[in-house]
Enzyme design. Structure first.
Site, short mmCIF file in Angstrom:
data_model
loop_
_atom_site.label_atom_id
_atom_site.label_comp_id
_atom_site.label_asym_id
_atom_site.label_seq_id
_atom_site.Cartn_x
_atom_site.Cartn_y
_atom_site.Cartn_z
CB CYS A 73 88.31 76.69 61.69
SG CYS A 73 89.94 77.41 61.76
N1 COA Z 1 108.77 80.77 53.66
C1 COA Z 1 109.58 79.91 53.02
N2 COA Z 1 109.67 78.60 53.32
C2 COA Z 1 108.89 78.15 54.33
C3 COA Z 1 108.03 78.98 55.05
C4 COA Z 1 107.99 80.33 54.68
N3 COA Z 1 107.18 81.22 55.30
N4 COA Z 1 107.39 78.26 55.97
C5 COA Z 1 107.83 77.00 55.87
N5 COA Z 1 108.75 76.92 54.87
C6 COA Z 1 109.50 75.74 54.43
C7 COA Z 1 109.55 74.68 55.50
O1 COA Z 1 110.63 74.94 56.37
C8 COA Z 1 109.75 73.42 54.70
O2 COA Z 1 111.09 73.31 54.32
P1 COA Z 1 111.80 71.86 54.20
O3 COA Z 1 111.02 71.14 53.14
O4 COA Z 1 113.19 72.21 53.84
O5 COA Z 1 111.63 71.26 55.55
C9 COA Z 1 108.93 73.69 53.43
O6 COA Z 1 108.80 75.11 53.34
C10 COA Z 1 107.57 73.05 53.45
O7 COA Z 1 106.90 73.37 54.68
P2 COA Z 1 105.51 72.78 55.08
O8 COA Z 1 105.13 73.36 56.42
O9 COA Z 1 105.53 71.31 54.94
O10 COA Z 1 104.61 73.44 53.95
P3 COA Z 1 103.21 73.02 53.39
O11 COA Z 1 103.32 72.80 51.95
O12 COA Z 1 102.56 71.96 54.22
O13 COA Z 1 102.38 74.39 53.58
C11 COA Z 1 100.69 75.26 55.04
C12 COA Z 1 102.17 74.93 54.87
C13 COA Z 1 100.46 75.72 56.47
C14 COA Z 1 100.34 76.40 54.09
C15 COA Z 1 99.81 74.06 54.71
O14 COA Z 1 100.31 72.90 55.33
C16 COA Z 1 98.37 74.22 55.10
O15 COA Z 1 97.71 75.19 54.77
N6 COA Z 1 97.82 73.22 55.79
C17 COA Z 1 96.44 73.21 56.21
C18 COA Z 1 96.33 74.09 57.38
C19 COA Z 1 94.94 74.28 57.86
O16 COA Z 1 93.97 74.11 57.16
N7 COA Z 1 94.84 74.66 59.09
C20 COA Z 1 93.61 74.95 59.64
C21 COA Z 1 93.86 76.14 60.45
S1 COA Z 1 92.34 76.80 60.89
#
Ligand code: COA
Length: 380
Positions: A163
């Protein structure tokens, strides 16, 4: 026009370019396709699921995606196969060696726009860096294809810092200018992230989009009247397993691993969020101080576009107050995460209104971990 001016050894951004694929996928379309895949999988595996041998897949949700990430839509190179629950991958027909590769093709489009915006003759360009998080093949380099297509002499190479590829590319280009090794360098970032995204993974299927950007980094002596002085650049990497892609040329030597999910993008998103926010905020503030720039006086932050919540927190720590949309513009709502291109899209779309003397920051962060900061000041 060809230049024979005495070089200043001072790097500036002369112009930028952007290529946006025509097709978009909204969250509604994406979730509809994903949930049809889930229904199909659960029906086909009903017995194994009932017997407890296979876990039922959970549906995705538009509300979750928007709330957790801020993403509403993404541009892609090939919409139909991605949305087909039987395919869920892009389909880009194989090209002959005589045709441009996909990455070079979209990179050239962005590069031409940057060259045109600067009024730059290709005879003055010394180098092309293709800085992106995935390469279509090991060699010949996509950068050399772009160089060839544009008719640039000199040298070109590919570089990958996930990234942060674009900001690492900008510092590399700036260093060529500082050392006098080049006077004009094109940093091109074609990001076909739809190829590394696991569209069947509920945790990440909504994250990425496709795009290409270009940044023309030049010696101040030859730059157009309106440009951005590069006041300073800072790069940082810290090892982390929280974002991985284990795809590579040795995969065939380990056939037991072929086709596994880790040969595409995988991450522990919550850990990334928690660890990267403080790391990046600290890097920005420390570097600003070293350069004698008051971080709170930065007129605009063009941040990496992965997650709206991350950007809110980073901007707050840097500026000392909640950033307005004007201070920290968002493009991830319509582009999603475009890996290294994100902060460049934000810069490209949101820089013309700034005034002479305004300072700003282009900043990327992501896998590695890697982070890059480019402090700029408008000259107009
Ligand atoms: N639809 C519905 N629910 C979903 C889902 C989806 N597509 N994907 C995950 N969930 C659920 C999970 O199962 C989890 O359920 P639980 O609480 O019962 O276990 C809940 O939603 C929360 O999941 P989580 O992965 O902890 O979500 P989050 O709030 O951390 O958001 C991201 C996920 C990826 C959007 C976020 O963590 C993020 O953007 N992080 C930074 C990533 C980044 O910058 N990466 C760099 C890549 S270049």
């Amino acid at each position: 026009m060809s230049h024979n001016k005495t070089l200043a050894g001072r790097p500036v951004i002369s112009s930028t370019g952007l290529f946006t694929p025509a097709e978009t996928i909204t969250n509604e379309e994406l979730v509809d396709s994903f949930n049809r895949y889930v229904e199909r999988f659960n029906a086909e595996n009903a017995d194994a699921i009932a017997a407890g041998n296979t876990a039922a897949l959970q549906p995705s949700s538009v509300e979750f995606i928007e709330k957790a990430s801020g993403i509403k839509a993404r541009h892609v190179m090939a919409k139909e196969p991605i949305l087909d629950p039987g395919t869920m991958e892009p389909r880009l027909p194989e090209r002959s060696n005589e045709e441009l590769s996909f990455m070079a093709e979209i990179g050239v489009k962005a590069a031409r726009q940057a060259l045109e915006q600067a009024g730059r003759d290709v005879a003055d360009v010394d180098a092309v860096l293709c800085a992106a998080s995935n390469m279509e093949r090991p060699y010949p380099a996509m950068a050399i294809e772009i160089q060839q297509e544009l008719g640039i002499e000199g040298f070109a190479f590919d570089m990958n810092v996930a990234c942060s590829s674009a900001t690492f590319g900008i510092q590399t280009a700036a260093d060529y200018i500082r050392s006098g090794n080049a006077k004009s360098v094109l940093v091109v970032s074609p990001e076909i992230t739809s190829g590394h995204l696991n569209w069947r993974d509920r945790d990440s299927h909504f994250i990425f989009g496709d795009v290409a950007t270009a940044v023309l980094v030049e010696d101040a002596a030859i730059a157009p009247d309106t440009h951005w002085d590069i006041l300073g650049t800072r790069l940082k990497t810290v090892f982390s397993n929280n974002i991985r892609n284990n795809f590579g040329f040795l995969n065939r030597a380990s056939p037991e691993g072929e086709g596994k999910a880790d040969k595409l993008f995988v991450q522990e998103g919550r850990k990334v969020f928690k660890e990267v926010v403080p790391m990046v905020a600290e890097m920005i503030v420390t570097e600003a101080e070293r350069l004698g720039i008051d971080p709170q006086a930065l007129r605009r932050l063009w941040l990496h576009q992965a997650n709206a919540g991350m950007n809110r927190l980073i901007a707050q720590k840097v500026l000392g107050h909640e950033a307005s949309a004007d201070e920290s513009p968002t493009v991830l709502d319509t582009y999603a995460n475009t890996s290294s291109a994100g902060s460049i899209i934000a810069f490209h779309k949101h820089n013309r209104d700034l005034a002479d003397g305004d300072t700003g920051l282009i900043c990327s962060f992501g896998a590695g971990y890697s982070a890059g900061a480019v402090f700029v000041r408008k000259v107009a």
